[in-house]
Design a protein around this motif. Structure first.
Motif, short mmCIF file in Angstrom:
data_model
loop_
_atom_site.label_atom_id
_atom_site.label_comp_id
_atom_site.label_asym_id
_atom_site.label_seq_id
_atom_site.Cartn_x
_atom_site.Cartn_y
_atom_site.Cartn_z
N UNK A 92 3.12 -4.90 -6.90
CA UNK A 92 2.53 -6.33 -6.56
C UNK A 92 1.69 -6.48 -6.61
N UNK A 93 1.45 -6.30 -8.61
CA UNK A 93 0.88 -7.40 -9.22
C UNK A 93 1.23 -7.51 -10.36
N UNK A 152 1.04 -1.47 0.35
CA UNK A 152 -0.28 -0.03 -0.04
C UNK A 152 1.42 1.73 -0.17
N UNK A 153 2.12 1.27 0.23
CA UNK A 153 3.24 2.63 -0.14
C UNK A 153 2.83 2.86 -1.07
N UNK A 174 5.25 -12.32 -5.31
CA UNK A 174 4.98 -13.83 -6.05
C UNK A 174 4.44 -15.11 -4.22
N UNK A 175 5.06 -14.61 -3.46
CA UNK A 175 5.30 -16.00 -2.85
C UNK A 175 3.76 -15.46 -1.53
N UNK A 176 3.54 -14.03 -1.47
CA UNK A 176 2.66 -13.76 -0.91
C UNK A 176 1.28 -14.98 -1.74
N UNK A 235 9.59 -7.28 -12.60
CA UNK A 235 10.15 -6.32 -12.00
C UNK A 235 8.76 -6.39 -10.27
N UNK A 236 8.25 -7.47 -10.87
CA UNK A 236 6.92 -8.39 -9.28
C UNK A 236 8.85 -8.60 -8.36
#
Length: 314
Positions: A73-74, A65-66, A198-200, A192-193
């Motif tokens: 993160x997508x 969210x930062x 990916x682990x999340x 760039x992720x």
């Protein structure tokens, strides 16, 4: 994780990566112990391992969210699809491995699950054009002989529950091999992720699969005591978060043979915990079988110059 480059060596980076690998392998060797300690069903404990790990990753590592981090993160739809496919394999791997732990014990279940090395190598040789080499075939032979020494004597006197546990352990190795192949493909295309992202997503996918399937087996999903919550939180934090991150960061910095040798600590220490904590009795023939199986797994891990970035800890 990316494969180690030719310019990276332990000498160049000091003993830090080696110590990290040893620490990580020692830490994850406790995974099966937590499953035996917790007072809920094996499928439910797998669900909470992944659910609590997802929360820990989100709070401590990712913070998507930062400003400026949400987009990273997508992952792309293709990468996300591969991660979700790997989550299906991992969910069924955990579902079966946890039952194997309950049915046959901490040490044997962990050893059986580590036979995923041969599943991965076989898939690489058949579908990815990788060279198997003599180490794989010798390692597979040693592993099978060791397994026969562990299981063949007295097999006819073992109850149906134990035999089912052996089946679940080997089936878990098969499912884990599928997970590694799918997650390897996702990592290779992640762009760039960050790896934590990916682990999340992987944890979230497992939560969805296990959350839908575990209740069908009649298990109670909710821990009933503070003790169970404490054990499950420790399980998620140690095995799924700490173990994966420490080993994942050290793995690309070490040669394949060193990584394989370090990862052998996991099934070896699992037997140590089984003896010390659960009073497992081991005879001479069983010790020989364990030694041969570990030697075979090591040869499978360290074959040739194959990259080890996709060989995850449990």
């Amino acid at each position: 994780m990316n494969a180690a480059s030719s310019s990276t060596s332990p000498a160049a980076s000091g003993n830090g990566p080696l110590l990290q690998m040893l620490l990580g392998a020692s830490v994850i060797s406790s995974s099966a112990v937590f499953v035996r300690w917790v007072g809920i069903g094996p499928g439910a404990s797998a669900f909470w391992r992944m659910a609590l790990a997802a929360a820990i990753l989100l709070l401590l590592l990712g913070q998507p969210w930062r400003p400026g981090r949400l987009r990273a993160w997508r992952p792309t739809p293709r990468v996300l699809g591969l991660v979700m496919l790997s989550a299906v394999f991992l969910a069924f791997d955990l579902w079966m491995w946890h039952r194997s732990i309950v049915y046959v014990g901490v040490g044997l279940s962990t050893l059986l699950a580590n036979f995923q090395v041969f599943v991965l190598a076989g898939a690489g040789a058949l579908f990815l054009g990788e060279r198997a080499g003599w180490k794989l075939w010798v390692g597979l032979s040693l592993g099978l002989v060791g397994l026969a020494l562990l299981l063949a004597p007295g097999w006819e006197h073992m109850d149906a529950r134990f035999r089912l546990g052996v089946f679940f352990g080997l089936a878990a190795a098969l499912a884990y091999g599928g997970f590694l192949l799918a997650f390897r493909a996702a990592q290779a295309r992640r762009g760039e992720a960050p790896n934590e992202a990916l682990q999340w997503w992987l944890c979230l996918g497992c939560v969805l699969v296990l959350g839908a399937t575990v209740p069908l087996g009649g298990e109670n999903m909710w821990p009933q005591t503070a003790h169970d919550w404490l054990i499950l939180t420790a399980y998620a934090a140690i095995a799924q978060v700490l173990g994966w991150l420490v080993i994942g960061r050290a793995m690309p910095l070490l040669p394949a043979g060193i990584v394989g040798l370090c990862l052998l600590l996991q099934p070896l220490l699992a037997y140590v915990w089984d003896v010390l904590i659960f009073h497992k009795q081991l005879g001479g023939l069983e010790l020989l079988g364990i030694a041969l199986s570990l030697a075979g797994i090591f040869l499978g891990l360290a074959r040739g110059d194959q990259p080890l970035f996709s060989r995850k800890p449990r």
